[in-house]
Design a protein around this motif. Structure first.
Motif, short mmCIF file in Angstrom:
data_model
loop_
_atom_site.label_atom_id
_atom_site.label_comp_id
_atom_site.label_asym_id
_atom_site.label_seq_id
_atom_site.Cartn_x
_atom_site.Cartn_y
_atom_site.Cartn_z
N ASP A 124 0.86 -1.20 0.00
CA ASP A 124 0.00 0.00 0.00
C ASP A 124 0.89 1.24 0.00
O ASP A 124 0.68 2.18 -0.78
CB ASP A 124 -0.91 -0.02 1.23
CG ASP A 124 -1.94 1.12 1.24
OD1 ASP A 124 -2.26 1.63 0.14
OD2 ASP A 124 -2.41 1.48 2.33
N CYS B 79 -4.93 -3.02 -3.01
CA CYS B 79 -4.03 -2.13 -3.76
C CYS B 79 -2.90 -2.92 -4.39
O CYS B 79 -2.55 -2.71 -5.56
CB CYS B 79 -3.47 -1.05 -2.85
SG CYS B 79 -4.72 0.14 -2.35
N HIS C 68 -6.28 3.31 -6.14
CA HIS C 68 -7.13 3.70 -5.01
C HIS C 68 -8.56 4.02 -5.45
O HIS C 68 -9.49 3.90 -4.66
CB HIS C 68 -6.49 4.86 -4.23
CG HIS C 68 -5.41 4.38 -3.30
ND1 HIS C 68 -4.14 4.08 -3.75
CD2 HIS C 68 -5.42 4.09 -1.97
CE1 HIS C 68 -3.42 3.64 -2.72
NE2 HIS C 68 -4.17 3.63 -1.63
N GLN D 55 1.17 4.14 -2.77
CA GLN D 55 0.93 5.54 -2.40
C GLN D 55 2.15 6.44 -2.66
O GLN D 55 2.09 7.64 -2.43
CB GLN D 55 0.52 5.62 -0.93
CG GLN D 55 -0.84 4.94 -0.72
CD GLN D 55 -1.25 4.86 0.73
OE1 GLN D 55 -2.36 4.45 1.00
NE2 GLN D 55 -0.40 5.24 1.66
N HIS E 127 -7.51 -3.34 2.67
CA HIS E 127 -7.15 -2.28 1.72
C HIS E 127 -5.80 -2.52 1.04
O HIS E 127 -5.67 -2.43 -0.18
CB HIS E 127 -7.14 -0.93 2.46
CG HIS E 127 -6.57 0.19 1.64
ND1 HIS E 127 -7.28 0.79 0.62
CD2 HIS E 127 -5.35 0.78 1.65
CE1 HIS E 127 -6.52 1.72 0.06
NE2 HIS E 127 -5.36 1.73 0.67
ZN LIG Z 1 -3.79 3.10 0.31
#
Ligand SMILES: [Zn+2]
Length: 384
Positions: free
Chosen positions: A192, A279, A261, A196, A275
């Motif tokens: 993640d 991703c 996302h 990001q 989550h």
């Molecule tokens: Zn995230």
């Protein structure tokens, strides 16, 4: 060039620095509402450290990812106890819930008045109460973001409560708190963080400050994530990942995200999928689809240049081509044993409705270029 950059009031980073929380929290109030993950035992040192600063504590253990109902109940409990600030201790779920409780503590009305997409999306009337964020995973960067992602089970969607005043007043990042994370959680949260860092770097809202953070963060995650996965007690790798995660939060809060996302919002709302794992499963296909779209519609453009830079940072090879970055990412996702989205119950029949919802998600707006419904469907099908 036009940009803005905002972040937490104060960032304290380093191994062992949790012990500083007592005096640091004292300046935010006398009675903390402490939001933890489902295992409050992980936060057992906190009440003692806070008591040393004469801070009273009311605790709330959040089961799973935060829902609108859980946050509403937590805020009612915080108000009834007379809490004047909030501490989030845990993964992104606990920290996001803490930020949402801090917003509701000072604002009248119902959570849905303020929630994006599924609510009325009104701005907060008053500044949120102070929030202290202490991450125990290296993934979401939620300690320095201004939104809380909340699941609305009734609407099968995840939407954000968002306000500049929800930026934590103190982000306390102690990499030692991540030493005991099991490999599956290290993998999902770490990927993640990597997502990001890549999404804000290629985002149509990227700026020179977020670029600098992303370049450093991608390099850190590329060298440390495998090591943290295979040896959870590699302190140097854990520190690199805690920093990469912090940098990812700083970047996404100021440059936005992208299609990974954009999909994570409806998928997380419709399926019991964590989550980070969602991703991670989507990242290689989104990179490949963005590259193909950029080659077709913006040949020689900025997006292609940025994906080439991402590939060089990931592979640590100055001659790497953009496609090498996609291949490197795909290999990492496999090595870290990320399940395909089918493992959470996604089926080909779900693709059309997920594509429709993802197109409306706030993150999708920062994707380097708009993707067609066919391209979005192709991404999802490839991740099944
Ligand atoms: Zn995230």
């Amino acid at each position: 060039m036009l940009f803005e950059f905002a972040t937490a009031g104060r960032i304290v980073f380093g191994p062992g620095r949790l012990r500083e929380v007592g005096p640091a929290a004292r300046e935010f109030g006398r009675h903390a509402f402490l939001v933890t993950g489902r295992d409050p035992a992980r936060a057992q040192r906190l009440p003692g450290l806070l008591a040393a600063g004469n801070t009273a504590v009311t605790s709330f253990a959040l089961a799973g990812e935060p829902t609108t109902d859980a946050v509403t109940a937590a805020a009612a409990q915080a108000r009834a106890a007379g809490c004047d600030f909030v501490i989030g201790f845990g993964g992104g779920s606990a920290i996001d819930a803490a930020k949402a409780v801090a917003a509701l503590l000072t604002n009248p009305g119902d959570l849905l008045d303020y929630l994006e997409v599924v609510g009325r999306a009104q701005p907060l009337v008053r500044l949120a109460a102070p929030c202290v964020a202490i991450p125990t995973t290296a993934g979401t960067g939620a300690e320095v973001t201004r939104n809380a992602v909340l699941a609305s089970p009734a609407r099968h969607f995840k939407a954000s409560l968002r306000s500049a005043s929800m930026l934590p007043r103190l982000a306390l990042v102690d990499p030692e708190l991540t030493l005991d994370l099991p490999p599956a959680l290290t993998a999902a949260s770490g990927l993640d963080a990597l997502t990001q860092l890549i999404e804000p770097y290629v985002s149509c809202r990227a700026n020179p400050l977020t670029d600098a953070l992303c370049v450093d963060g991608i390099r850190l995650a590329a060298r440390a994530l495998r090591r943290a996965f295979h040896d959870g007690h590699d302190a140097a790798a854990r520190e690199d990942m805690a920093l990469a995660s912090l940098l990812s939060g700083l970047a996404l809060a100021n440059a936005g995200l992208g299609a990974v996302h954009g999909f994570a919002a409806p998928i997380g709302g419709m399926f019991p999928a964590p989550h980070g794992a969602v991703c991670a499963a989507l990242l290689p296909s989104v990179m490949a689809a963005n590259l193909a779209a950029a080659r077709a519609r913006q040949p020689g453009g900025e997006t292609l240049r940025r994906y080439e830079e991402v590939a060089r940072l990931l592979t640590n090879r100055p001659t790497a081509a953009a496609d090498d970055g996609v291949a490197w990412t795909r290999q990492l996702v496999t090595e870290l044993q990320i399940p395909s989205l089918a493992a959470y119950g996604l089926q080909p029949a779900d693709v059309p409705s997920l594509v429709e919802k993802a197109a409306q998600a706030s993150s999708m707006k920062a994707n380097p270029l708009p993707l067609t419904a066919d391209e979005l469907a192709g991404i999802l099908t490839a991740a099944l």
